[in-house]
Enzyme design. Sequence first.
Site: not given
Lengths: 289, 441
Positions: A72, A83
């Site tokens: 990823e 995040d």
Amino acid sequence: MNALSSKTETLKTETQNHVSPNTDSRLARRFAALRVEDRAALVTYVMAGDPDPATSRDLLARLPAAGADVIELGMPFSDPMADGVAIQRAGQRALAKGQTLARTLEMVRDFRRRDDDTPVVLMGYLNPLQRCGEDRFLQAAAEAGVDGLILVDLPPEHGAALTAKARDLGLARIPLVAPTTPPGRLPALLAQGDGFVYRIAFNGVTGSRRSDIAASLGESLIELKRQSPLPVAVGFGVRDGDTAATVARIADAVVVGSALVERLAETGVEGALTLTRKLAESIQGARRG
Amino acid sequence: MNSTLKTLPDENGFFVPAVPGGHPSGRRCRDVKNFSRKFFGGSPGDGHGTQLNQGYGGRYVAETLMPLIGEIEAAYDAARVDPAFQERLNELRRDYVGRATPLYFAERLTEHFGGAQIYLKREDLNHTGAHKINNALGQALLAQRMGRQRLIAETGAGMHGVAVATVAARLGLGCVVYMGATDIERQQPNVQRMRLLGAEIVPVHSGTATLKDAMNEALRDWVTNVDDTFYIIGTVAGPAPYPRMVRDFQAVIGIETRAQLLTARGRLPDTLIACVGGGSNAMGLFHAFLDDAVVMVGVEAAGEGLESGRHAASLNGGSPGILHGNRTYLLQDDDGQIRDAHSISAGLDYPGIGPEHAHLHDSGRASYVAVTDDEALEAVGLCCRLEGILPALESSHALHHAGRLAARQEADQTIVVCLSGRGDKDMDTITRHLMPEEVES
């Protein structure tokens, strides 16, 4: 009112776009091979351009040999609202060194010259894609050798058009499923999904420090498997070999992001690769004995 | 003018004032007919929240939040048509917030500019000193109705944070406020106020350490504490239904203004002017007039000047994109990274704007101008000396534009300016710029 109705998007119309998943893709081949081996995949997340373009390119090239089955690659964004601190900082470091969407795709193109087997999935937020132009971006991503997209802030309610275009180009749209996702919402999510399903282990941002990961998943993996033929990856909060092994026993893939990004910041490429090897070993041994 | 206006939802669920004197005939403009119905769809409760309207709005958030935000929409659509909820809201607006706020004729400012008549809608006289409490109160009551015990909020200037901390205290709910470290420094009095009110202040150091980063951090908290937490967004932006919900709670500003001017002058205003960061006081003032032949002007922060690149003018200097859950105009670079906003006023220091403003801008129904830091400061001084009112730096952007417009107009024109907040919180900044000799000593 016509102007309004012509521009509306609804879940109902979007679920009708379901086509059968691409079976002849790098992702499909990789997961098929792992099923034969009876082993879960190690999915490693790194931020493109972190801490600088050269180091990031070096790390990307060496991840497969260290045991990464799927990569990823984070597309940095100034405002990564889902995040945690580790990935926020990684994105800031990358942006400070001039990382752009074009450079991220260039990294993948470069990677593909030496590795035509390891699937690469881009993960990030919608705005940079829209700024580039969705069509232009998808075309460029497919040409660069990208296999799929994880778009944090694109729910199925808004995703139909992009999903259809991505599929035409052979790009998988990997759906995120959260602990809060009710079973009734799964069909809409899965209808736009292929490649694999990304099950978020905990309510929270990436890099959560929690230990009760297996308990948090409970019956939900069984429900996911019942509704979809896609492999299921589990991420958010996998920080070490033990947790990775626990997840590897119950899921098809284990995603490690923040821990790897932190290790890279602390000890450089060699440190990140050492962690990758350890995680790969733990996963390899997980279903034996 | 001394009683709270009766505001019950009409058949579409929109708040409509019982207008003394009725609607003056002939003032409805065909071009703007039913404009107010167009943006967020026609009727509540039909799950229209995720639809884009004229290309703006939507619900672009992480999957973890999607089910929860759907619940909020359903709860809000039930509450808005529930007479008990409206009654409680109106009671607290009257007895706790101090509504209705006066519509004040600024006689000496009018004289000074020698043109149009200038009225000030005195939102600065609300409890906590700004319009922010209109929305904080509404959302906190909704949170309570949904059984949420913990409120979180982002704040820039601190006025929204103070408003949320205040209603949290009043309703006995927990409160955590996210505030950029830069803003904490320039808005100390509000930080202390929030702490005194029992709120926990979390300094945000990520990104540019201002309002947008505080919003990112609040979203991160929310995604982590989905089960017991209600996020009170302070402006008409964010994932649907927030832009609509915040607008509805702020619409009381325009509803009162409309009735008050009709009572005082027997007519509607010619022009409405309000400052725009995210745009909640402007949307609140505009909403009740969308279907009338009334000119609407939003005033963005030009910071050090639009040409300097150091500004917060999303409409005048930005382009459409997706941030904080909605598609709207943003300050962004060629790669789609969000650019820093700059304004002397922390409350306007935001690189986005509410999606309904994006639509009003594109359609031409409202126009958006920009006023610099220096011009806003000039308006602070003028308003203090001529009216004995210390306006917030945010509101002073609107005041400045009102002055320049009034000077060009005749005395039969009427301008209403939303004086969205008071300037006590800005005394440090104002003193430094307008009276530097005071700082030296």
